[in-house]
Design an enzyme around this catalytic site. Structure first.
Site, PDB file in Angstrom:
ATOM      1  CE  LYS A  10      -3.678  15.034  28.246  1.00  0.00           C
ATOM      2  NZ  LYS A  10      -2.984  16.222  27.760  1.00  0.00           N
ATOM      3  CG  LEU A  44       7.311  19.616  36.845  1.00  0.00           C
ATOM      4  CD1 LEU A  44       7.764  20.944  36.238  1.00  0.00           C
ATOM      5  CD2 LEU A  44       8.278  19.200  37.937  1.00  0.00           C
ATOM      6  CG  ASP A  81      -4.516  19.622  27.861  1.00  0.00           C
ATOM      7  OD1 ASP A  81      -3.972  20.037  28.902  1.00  0.00           O
ATOM      8  OD2 ASP A  81      -4.528  18.418  27.517  1.00  0.00           O
ATOM      9  CE1 TYR A 113       4.434  19.197  31.787  1.00  0.00           C
ATOM     10  CE2 TYR A 113       6.098  19.098  33.495  1.00  0.00           C
ATOM     11  CZ  TYR A 113       4.863  18.729  33.012  1.00  0.00           C
ATOM     12  OH  TYR A 113       4.062  17.902  33.755  1.00  0.00           O
ATOM     13  CG  ASN A 124      -6.998  18.437  30.681  1.00  0.00           C
ATOM     14  OD1 ASN A 124      -8.176  18.765  30.582  1.00  0.00           O
ATOM     15  ND2 ASN A 124      -6.069  19.283  31.075  1.00  0.00           N
ATOM     16  CB  THR A 167      -1.055  13.310  31.558  1.00  0.00           C
ATOM     17  OG1 THR A 167      -0.187  13.763  30.534  1.00  0.00           O
ATOM     18  CG2 THR A 167      -0.306  12.360  32.483  1.00  0.00           C
ATOM     19  N   GLY A 194      -2.239  13.668  20.811  1.00  0.00           N
ATOM     20  CA  GLY A 194      -3.329  14.257  21.590  1.00  0.00           C
ATOM     21  C   GLY A 194      -3.095  15.725  21.902  1.00  0.00           C
ATOM     22  CB  ALA A 195      -0.217  17.615  23.240  1.00  0.00           C
ATOM     23  CG  ASN A 236       3.157  13.182  13.269  1.00  0.00           C
ATOM     24  OD1 ASN A 236       3.660  13.517  14.348  1.00  0.00           O
ATOM     25  ND2 ASN A 236       2.618  11.993  13.083  1.00  0.00           N
TER      26      ASN A 236
HETATM   27  P1  NDP Z   1       1.231  11.608  21.874  1.00  0.00           P
HETATM   28  O1  NDP Z   1       1.953  10.342  22.177  1.00  0.00           O
HETATM   29  O2  NDP Z   1      -0.232  11.594  21.704  1.00  0.00           O
HETATM   30  O3  NDP Z   1       1.867  12.233  20.526  1.00  0.00           O
HETATM   31  C1  NDP Z   1       3.237  12.371  20.386  1.00  0.00           C
HETATM   32  C2  NDP Z   1       3.555  12.990  19.036  1.00  0.00           C
HETATM   33  O4  NDP Z   1       4.959  13.215  18.992  1.00  0.00           O
HETATM   34  C3  NDP Z   1       3.208  12.107  17.848  1.00  0.00           C
HETATM   35  O5  NDP Z   1       2.807  12.928  16.795  1.00  0.00           O
HETATM   36  C4  NDP Z   1       4.541  11.420  17.536  1.00  0.00           C
HETATM   37  O6  NDP Z   1       4.724  11.131  16.168  1.00  0.00           O
HETATM   38  C5  NDP Z   1       5.525  12.499  17.889  1.00  0.00           C
HETATM   39  N1  NDP Z   1       6.806  11.908  18.322  1.00  0.00           N
HETATM   40  C6  NDP Z   1       7.006  11.099  19.363  1.00  0.00           C
HETATM   41  N2  NDP Z   1       8.311  10.764  19.456  1.00  0.00           N
HETATM   42  C7  NDP Z   1       8.927  11.381  18.409  1.00  0.00           C
HETATM   43  C8  NDP Z   1      10.272  11.407  17.951  1.00  0.00           C
HETATM   44  N3  NDP Z   1      11.237  10.724  18.578  1.00  0.00           N
HETATM   45  N4  NDP Z   1      10.557  12.136  16.844  1.00  0.00           N
HETATM   46  C9  NDP Z   1       9.570  12.820  16.207  1.00  0.00           C
HETATM   47  N5  NDP Z   1       8.283  12.825  16.592  1.00  0.00           N
HETATM   48  C10 NDP Z   1       7.969  12.099  17.689  1.00  0.00           C
HETATM   49  O7  NDP Z   1       1.672  12.645  23.024  1.00  0.00           O
HETATM   50  P2  NDP Z   1       0.918  13.988  23.452  1.00  0.00           P
HETATM   51  O8  NDP Z   1       0.487  14.659  22.211  1.00  0.00           O
HETATM   52  O9  NDP Z   1      -0.081  13.698  24.495  1.00  0.00           O
HETATM   53  O10 NDP Z   1       2.099  14.810  24.175  1.00  0.00           O
HETATM   54  C11 NDP Z   1       3.158  15.391  23.444  1.00  0.00           C
HETATM   55  C12 NDP Z   1       4.042  16.190  24.408  1.00  0.00           C
HETATM   56  O11 NDP Z   1       3.322  17.300  24.923  1.00  0.00           O
HETATM   57  C13 NDP Z   1       4.484  15.360  25.647  1.00  0.00           C
HETATM   58  O12 NDP Z   1       5.829  15.668  25.924  1.00  0.00           O
HETATM   59  C14 NDP Z   1       3.603  15.882  26.742  1.00  0.00           C
HETATM   60  O13 NDP Z   1       4.219  15.773  28.032  1.00  0.00           O
HETATM   61  C15 NDP Z   1       3.468  17.349  26.333  1.00  0.00           C
HETATM   62  N6  NDP Z   1       2.281  17.980  26.919  1.00  0.00           N
HETATM   63  C16 NDP Z   1       2.467  19.077  27.707  1.00  0.00           C
HETATM   64  C17 NDP Z   1       1.407  19.714  28.276  1.00  0.00           C
HETATM   65  C18 NDP Z   1       1.654  20.912  29.120  1.00  0.00           C
HETATM   66  O14 NDP Z   1       0.782  21.269  29.936  1.00  0.00           O
HETATM   67  N7  NDP Z   1       2.780  21.573  28.953  1.00  0.00           N
HETATM   68  C19 NDP Z   1       0.022  19.230  28.079  1.00  0.00           C
HETATM   69  C20 NDP Z   1      -0.075  18.092  27.200  1.00  0.00           C
HETATM   70  C21 NDP Z   1       1.027  17.485  26.669  1.00  0.00           C
HETATM   71  P3  NDP Z   1       4.268   9.736  15.499  1.00  0.00           P
HETATM   72  O15 NDP Z   1       2.859   9.955  15.070  1.00  0.00           O
HETATM   73  O16 NDP Z   1       5.209   9.561  14.387  1.00  0.00           O
HETATM   74  O17 NDP Z   1       4.406   8.676  16.564  1.00  0.00           O
END
Ligand code: NDP
Length: 271
Positions: free
Chosen positions: A77, A27, A112, A217, A98, A73, A135-136, A155
């Site tokens: 990052k 968005l 962030d 989101y 970011n 994003t 990362g988040a 996790n």
């Molecule tokens: P990453 O890919 O770096 O990390 C994703 C995490 O989610 C990992 O720990 C992963 O676990 C886990 N995961 C992924 N899929 C699943 C699943 N099906 N079931 C359980 N755990 C799962 O992503 P980010 O950390 O960068 O982003 C995470 C979310 O945060 C995204 O949706 C992103 O859009 C959102 N975000 C929002 C922001 C905002 O401004 N609102 C800012 C930054 C991010 P595993 O280690 O097991 O793979």
């Protein structure tokens, strides 16, 4: 438009954008273009899907075409921090950025951490359960620890959770079964909300005064937030963080206060 088709354009005004993959769900263009219009700035903010192998070439190309700033994003990052000069302690400490300023050299910030914490700033620090170790989650845990929260982590991949905790070298409990009992805050830092899914945790143990914060989101609240709201819990929508991190990026790029009300309205939040 594909980033390789972008050309220098002296009529384009201020050029900003976001790089990610996937990027369609973002968005940020709607939000930032509304913010630029409200400030009366001639310019645009565009989204570009970029492969990891082409990230650096893309950043250099857009700088050559006159872009001033970029948001970055998933999944770029860490790479963003690597190719830049860290203009911010958080980038040095976490190794993730970011926001890029396309100067010579390119400078990097992380908005962030502050963006995540902004909706929590009136809450008393207590116990937080964080779901995810990507990362988040790094920005989330850094912000929570800095403000004196006690953090436990779940996790899906336990090994990654262990590396994550080692990185922070802090007293973070890794949970086998994510249990929100006695937590003041549950933060979902997984992308599950993007796919109409909810993290599986022991929801029956959640207390009535727990706040649920979903980073993922959409244009409307995620399934998790709808569920939490139906239980009467306080919720925080990831769009709150989106607006604050975006406003902080914009303020760094242009040196003028961003109009958060306009940005909130653009992403469908109450003003
Ligand atoms: P990453 O890919 O770096 O990390 C994703 C995490 O989610 C990992 O720990 C992963 O676990 C886990 N995961 C992924 N899929 C699943 C699943 N099906 N079931 C359980 N755990 C799962 O992503 P980010 O950390 O960068 O982003 C995470 C979310 O945060 C995204 O949706 C992103 O859009 C959102 N975000 C929002 C922001 C905002 O401004 N609102 C800012 C930054 C991010 P595993 O280690 O097991 O793979």
């Amino acid at each position: 438009m594909h980033w390789k088709d972008i050309r220098r354009d002296s009529d384009a005004g201020l050029r900003l954008g976001i790089l990610g993959n996937p990027i369609e769900h973002s968005l940020s263009p709607i939000m930032h273009n509304a913010a630029l219009r409200a400030l009366g700035i001639h310019g645009s903010y565009e989204a570009f899907a970029v492969e990891e192998s082409e990230f650096q070439s893309c950043v250099y190309h857009l700088r050559d075409c006159g872009f001033m700033g970029l948001n970055v994003t998933i999944p770029h990052k860490e790479l963003a921090a690597k190719i830049s000069y860290a203009d911010h302690d958080v980038v040095k400490i976490l190794g993730v950025a970011n926001t890029l300023m396309l100067t010579y050299p390119i400078r990097a910030r992380n908005t962030d951490v502050e963006g995540f914490y902004a909706p929590l700033k009136n809450m008393q620090p207590g116990r937080a359960l964080v779901l995810g170790a990507g990362g988040a989650a790094k920005a989330v845990v850094y912000a929570l620890l800095s403000h004196g929260w006690q953090v436990s982590l779940y996790n899906r991949t336990r090994e990654k959770a262990k590396n994550f905790v080692r990185f922070f070298n802090a007293d973070i409990e890794i949970l086998e079964n994510p249990d929100p009992r006695n937590c003041n805050l549950v933060v979902n830092a997984t992308p599950l909300g993007l796919h109409d899914e909810m993290p599986e945790i022991l929801w029956e143990n959640i207390g009535g005064d727990t706040c649920v914060y979903d980073l993922a989101y959409r244009k409307e609240p995620t399934e998790l937030l709808k569920f939490a709201a139906s239980k009467g819990l306080r919720i925080i929508d990831g769009r709150e963080m989106l607006v604050e991190q975006g406003a902080l990026s914009l303020e760094w790029w242009i040196g003028v206060r961003a109009q958060r009300d306009v940005m909130r309205k653009a992403v469908g939040l109450e003003v």
